[in-house]
Design an enzyme around this catalytic site. Structure first.
Site, PDB file in Angstrom:
ATOM      1  N   ASN A 136       0.634   6.319  -5.804  1.00  0.00           N
ATOM      2  CA  ASN A 136      -0.095   5.182  -5.250  1.00  0.00           C
ATOM      3  C   ASN A 136      -1.591   5.462  -5.281  1.00  0.00           C
ATOM      4  O   ASN A 136      -2.028   6.510  -5.758  1.00  0.00           O
ATOM      5  CB  ASN A 136       0.391   4.867  -3.831  1.00  0.00           C
ATOM      6  CG  ASN A 136       0.271   6.067  -2.914  1.00  0.00           C
ATOM      7  OD1 ASN A 136      -0.823   6.553  -2.639  1.00  0.00           O
ATOM      8  ND2 ASN A 136       1.417   6.559  -2.450  1.00  0.00           N
TER       9      ASN A 136
ATOM     10  N   ASP B  12       8.020   5.978  -0.722  1.00  0.00           N
ATOM     11  CA  ASP B  12       9.256   5.564  -0.055  1.00  0.00           C
ATOM     12  C   ASP B  12      10.494   5.872  -0.896  1.00  0.00           C
ATOM     13  O   ASP B  12      11.592   6.029  -0.359  1.00  0.00           O
ATOM     14  CB  ASP B  12       9.216   4.063   0.238  1.00  0.00           C
ATOM     15  CG  ASP B  12       8.149   3.714   1.258  1.00  0.00           C
ATOM     16  OD1 ASP B  12       7.957   4.481   2.207  1.00  0.00           O
ATOM     17  OD2 ASP B  12       7.493   2.660   1.089  1.00  0.00           O
TER      18      ASP B  12
ATOM     19  N   PHE C 173      -0.240   5.827  10.581  1.00  0.00           N
ATOM     20  CA  PHE C 173      -1.063   4.823   9.902  1.00  0.00           C
ATOM     21  C   PHE C 173      -0.154   3.803   9.239  1.00  0.00           C
ATOM     22  O   PHE C 173       0.939   4.152   8.778  1.00  0.00           O
ATOM     23  CB  PHE C 173      -1.959   5.490   8.855  1.00  0.00           C
ATOM     24  CG  PHE C 173      -3.289   5.941   9.389  1.00  0.00           C
ATOM     25  CD1 PHE C 173      -4.464   5.335   8.988  1.00  0.00           C
ATOM     26  CD2 PHE C 173      -3.363   6.967  10.320  1.00  0.00           C
ATOM     27  CE1 PHE C 173      -5.692   5.746   9.482  1.00  0.00           C
ATOM     28  CE2 PHE C 173      -4.582   7.390  10.830  1.00  0.00           C
ATOM     29  CZ  PHE C 173      -5.754   6.775  10.406  1.00  0.00           C
TER      30      PHE C 173
END
Length: 398
Positions: free
Chosen positions: A209, A278, A322
């Site tokens: 990411n 994930d 977060f």
């Protein structure tokens, strides 16, 4: 700034003339400004100029002791609230990085415990020389703060990075440093996670990411400045190690999980800013996957939710998470807080300009179990880190 003693160290570069304006503005804002000049700096501007603007005597010679009741460089070192070195030449950075003390300015800096802000100014090739970059890295590791030189037309005729930042910008940095007030985390151990993870498909390709680790690194640095023994578990990022912080480097979500589990038992506060994948590939090829056909199907499986596992093992820890969201910010963030056993969660809408990945700023809202605690406007990630550390200090210390 009123009543603060600010020592301005002036070294020998053409940007000396710009520092006259800085000294004038500091004085007008009520600061007690003391100027130390190197001998070479006096070749550009006379001490009388700075004496007039600061309304204080200017120091040049280490052995010129005007007040017999004190040793001048020790007195200045002990009573300074902040040092500003502007312009900072390549020569002076080298002296400071190697602990040399052969003039009034370098001697005083070795004796002070005050924060130091450095504004470099030099030719672009000098700035990029490995020796100069090593010196900057060393000083940064020791806790010295730098205000980056600007790019543009240099006095030598080159065009590039190396111009001393304008006095107005230095003044903003001075105000920011004088305004810093962090809680005392001495004797406490803080664990921070930061950056992305990489989930490999083969030896070359991976899923990841856009996280750069800037937010987590800023928090780790602020915690270290607050006196905490700080450990930073970092995914792969291109960032300098924060001063005084121990860094554990990892790549995959599984590696980050094991690193966090290993470090968490002795931590008092755990702050999880990392953007952990994930999902991870079910099968990882040990050779490069060759291109064939118009489509490629990947089977993915869930990774371990590190925050959930940390929450299950919560034993007096103060946990902060977060949440990077694109919609329903409040609902999604508070759901994560309850589900993962967090004490605080910091949420940001990454679709907003100035709040997403890769930038130097952020826009966050902080929640606890009862709802919204603090909403911060767009500000630098370093300032967000200080605000968060302050809030954690209030909560953690009861």
């Amino acid at each position: 700034m009123k009543g603060k003693r600010i020592v301005v160290g002036v070294t020998g570069g053409i940007a000396v003339f710009k520092v006259a304006g800085l000294v004038s503005q500091l004085t007008q804002r009520g600061a007690d400004v003391r100027v130390i000049m190197t001998e070479s700096a006096t070749r550009f501007v006379t001490p009388l100029t700075f004496q007039t603007l600061s309304r204080n005597p200017v120091m040049v010679d280490t052995f010129e002791e005007k007040d017999p009741s004190v040793v001048s460089h020790i007195d200045l070192a002990d009573h300074a609230d902040l040092f500003v070195i502007a312009p900072a030449t390549a020569n002076f950075l080298g002296k400071l990085a190697h602990g040399l003390a052969d003039d009034m300015l370098s001697t005083t800096l070795l004796a002070t415990k005050a924060p130091v802000l450095i504004a470099p100014a030099m030719n672009v090739n000098m700035l990029n020389h490995p020796a100069v970059q090593n010196n900057i890295r060393q000083l940064t590791e020791w806790g010295y703060r730098f205000i980056e030189p600007a790019s543009g037309q240099l006095a030598c005729g080159y065009i590039g990075k190396g111009r001393m930042e304008e006095p107005e910008q230095i003044l903003v940095a001075v105000e920011e440093m004088l305004g810093e007030s962090l809680p005392d985390f001495s004797g406490k151990r803080v664990l921070v996670t930061a950056g992305p993870t990489r989930e490999f498909l083969d030896p070359i390709r991976y899923l990841s990411n856009r996280s750069t680790g800037k937010m987590g690194y800023a928090i780790a640095e602020a915690m270290s400045q607050a006196g905490a023994e700080t450990v930073l578990v970092s995914g792969p990022v291109n960032r300098e190690k924060p001063p005084g912080v121990r860094v554990v480097n990892v790549n995959t979500a599984e590696e980050m999980f094991h690193a966090v589990m290993q470090e968490m038992d002795t931590a008092h506060v755990i702050i999880q800013t990392a953007a952990v994948a994930d999902y991870t590939p079910v099968d990882v090829s040990d050779q490069k996957i060759k291109k064939k056909g118009d489509r490629l199907s990947l089977e993915l499986k869930k990774t371990t939710d590190i925050a959930v596992e940390v929450g299950k093992r919560k034993n007096g820890h103060f946990l902060v998470g977060f949440a990077a969201e694109t919609d329903q910010l409040s609902e999604n963030a508070q759901s994560k807080l309850h589900r993962k056993g967090l004490d605080l969660i910091v949420a940001n809408d990454v679709s907003l300009q100035g709040a997403g990945f890769e930038g130097d700023t952020n826009i966050v809202t902080i929640y606890d179990a009862d709802g919204e605690v603090l909403q911060l406007p767009k500000m630098s990630k370093r300032e967000v880190a200080k605000q968060l550390v302050g809030l954690i200090g209030e909560r953690f210390n009861g």
